[in-house]
Scaffold this motif. Structure first.
Motif, PDB file in Angstrom:
ATOM      1  N   THR A 166      -6.400   5.695   4.647  1.00 52.17           N
ATOM      2  CA  THR A 166      -7.029   4.579   5.360  1.00 52.17           C
ATOM      3  C   THR A 166      -6.971   4.796   6.863  1.00 52.17           C
ATOM      4  OG1 THR A 166      -6.419   3.088   3.564  1.00 52.17           O
ATOM      5  CG2 THR A 166      -6.982   2.079   5.680  1.00 52.17           C
ATOM      6  N   ALA A 167      -5.827   5.223   7.370  1.00 49.95           N
ATOM      7  CA  ALA A 167      -5.691   5.465   8.806  1.00 49.95           C
ATOM      8  C   ALA A 167      -6.614   6.593   9.259  1.00 49.95           C
ATOM      9  CB  ALA A 167      -4.240   5.796   9.147  1.00 49.95           C
ATOM     10  N   THR A 168      -6.699   7.655   8.484  1.00 50.32           N
ATOM     11  CA  THR A 168      -7.568   8.776   8.817  1.00 50.32           C
ATOM     12  C   THR A 168      -9.026   8.343   8.847  1.00 50.32           C
ATOM     13  OG1 THR A 168      -6.000  10.318   7.818  1.00 50.32           O
ATOM     14  CG2 THR A 168      -8.236  11.123   8.179  1.00 50.32           C
ATOM     15  N   LEU A 169      -9.434   7.565   7.858  1.00 53.89           N
ATOM     16  CA  LEU A 169     -10.819   7.089   7.823  1.00 53.89           C
ATOM     17  C   LEU A 169     -11.123   6.161   8.993  1.00 53.89           C
ATOM     18  CD1 LEU A 169     -11.282   6.465   4.009  1.00 53.89           C
ATOM     19  CD2 LEU A 169     -12.323   8.268   5.393  1.00 53.89           C
ATOM     20  N   ILE A 226     -10.418  16.033  16.628  1.00 51.10           N
ATOM     21  CA  ILE A 226     -11.819  16.456  16.587  1.00 51.10           C
ATOM     22  C   ILE A 226     -11.962  17.774  15.838  1.00 51.10           C
ATOM     23  CG2 ILE A 226     -13.761  17.244  18.007  1.00 51.10           C
ATOM     24  CD1 ILE A 226     -12.885  15.072  20.032  1.00 51.10           C
ATOM     25  N   ARG A 227     -11.022  18.691  16.037  1.00 52.45           N
ATOM     26  CA  ARG A 227     -11.062  19.952  15.279  1.00 52.45           C
ATOM     27  C   ARG A 227     -10.975  19.685  13.774  1.00 52.45           C
ATOM     28  NH1 ARG A 227      -6.955  21.443  18.812  1.00 52.45           N
ATOM     29  NH2 ARG A 227      -7.810  22.297  20.714  1.00 52.45           N
ATOM     30  N   GLU A 228     -10.074  18.777  13.384  1.00 48.97           N
ATOM     31  CA  GLU A 228      -9.939  18.441  11.964  1.00 48.97           C
ATOM     32  C   GLU A 228     -11.214  17.790  11.424  1.00 48.97           C
ATOM     33  OE1 GLU A 228      -7.406  19.097   9.680  1.00 48.97           O
ATOM     34  OE2 GLU A 228      -6.734  20.389  11.305  1.00 48.97           O
ATOM     35  N   ILE A 229     -11.785  16.883  12.197  1.00 50.32           N
ATOM     36  CA  ILE A 229     -13.027  16.235  11.777  1.00 50.32           C
ATOM     37  C   ILE A 229     -14.131  17.276  11.604  1.00 50.32           C
ATOM     38  CG2 ILE A 229     -14.883  14.679  12.541  1.00 50.32           C
ATOM     39  CD1 ILE A 229     -12.639  12.950  13.806  1.00 50.32           C
ATOM     40  N   ASN A 230     -14.195  18.236  12.518  1.00 54.99           N
ATOM     41  CA  ASN A 230     -15.201  19.291  12.404  1.00 54.99           C
ATOM     42  C   ASN A 230     -14.987  20.128  11.151  1.00 54.99           C
ATOM     43  OD1 ASN A 230     -16.596  18.510  14.668  1.00 54.99           O
ATOM     44  ND2 ASN A 230     -15.510  19.916  16.031  1.00 54.99           N
ATOM     45  N   MET A 287       0.853  -1.171   0.000  1.00 52.58           N
ATOM     46  CA  MET A 287       0.000   0.000   0.000  1.00 52.58           C
ATOM     47  C   MET A 287       0.899   1.234   0.000  1.00 52.58           C
ATOM     48  SD  MET A 287      -3.042   1.013   2.691  1.00 52.58           S
ATOM     49  CE  MET A 287      -4.131  -0.286   2.185  1.00 52.58           C
ATOM     50  N   ASN A 288       0.625   2.174  -0.880  1.00 51.32           N
ATOM     51  CA  ASN A 288       1.481   3.355  -0.922  1.00 51.32           C
ATOM     52  C   ASN A 288       1.176   4.271   0.265  1.00 51.32           C
ATOM     53  OD1 ASN A 288      -0.523   5.359  -1.539  1.00 51.32           O
ATOM     54  ND2 ASN A 288      -0.465   4.765  -3.680  1.00 51.32           N
ATOM     55  N   PRO A 289       2.092   5.176   0.615  1.00 50.14           N
ATOM     56  CA  PRO A 289       1.933   6.014   1.812  1.00 50.14           C
ATOM     57  C   PRO A 289       0.653   6.860   1.791  1.00 50.14           C
ATOM     58  CG  PRO A 289       4.183   6.140   1.011  1.00 50.14           C
ATOM     59  CD  PRO A 289       3.400   5.367  -0.005  1.00 50.14           C
ATOM     60  N   ARG A 290       0.261   7.351   0.635  1.00 51.91           N
ATOM     61  CA  ARG A 290      -0.948   8.188   0.551  1.00 51.91           C
ATOM     62  C   ARG A 290      -2.183   7.371   0.907  1.00 51.91           C
ATOM     63  NH1 ARG A 290      -4.281   9.971  -4.329  1.00 51.91           N
ATOM     64  NH2 ARG A 290      -5.471  11.720  -3.502  1.00 51.91           N
ATOM     65  N   ASN A 291      -2.284   6.165   0.346  1.00 51.55           N
ATOM     66  CA  ASN A 291      -3.433   5.312   0.661  1.00 51.55           C
ATOM     67  C   ASN A 291      -3.417   4.886   2.120  1.00 51.55           C
ATOM     68  OD1 ASN A 291      -4.399   5.499  -1.924  1.00 51.55           O
ATOM     69  ND2 ASN A 291      -3.608   3.524  -2.576  1.00 51.55           N
TER      70      ASN A 291
END
Length: 72
Positions: free
Chosen positions: A9-12, A48-52, A1-5
C-alpha cells in the motif's frame, strides 16, 4: 493490516504521487536523466529508479519482489 499489505500500500501510494507530479517520459518529453537531476534527493532518485524498473518489465519485477519477500 499485515506488514506485506502495508508495504504494498505504501509503495503504491508513493508511486501514485510520483506519477502525478513527474513529467511524462518518452521521445516527445523533455527527458531529464535521474542521475543529473540535482533537484532530487538520493532517496527520490532511488525510488524513481525502482519505478522505472517496474515500468520497464513488470513481470520481472514481480519475480524480484517474490525473492525479496523472504527478508520481510
Amino acid at each position: 493490516m499485515n506488514p506485506r499489505n502495508l508495504l504494498i500500500t505504501a509503495t503504491l501510494l508513493i508511486s501514485s504521487l510520483l506519477f502525478a507530479f513527474l513529467p511524462p517520459t518518452g521521445s516527445s518529453a523533455n527527458n531529464t536523466d535521474v542521475e543529473t537531476a540535482d533537484y532530487l534527493s538520493a532517496p527520490e532518485k532511488d525510488l524513481i529508479r525502482e519505478i522505472n524498473l517496474v515500468r520497464a518489465n513488470p513481470q520481472q519485477y514481480v519475480a524480484h519482489l517474490e525473492q525479496m519477500k523472504k527478508y520481510y
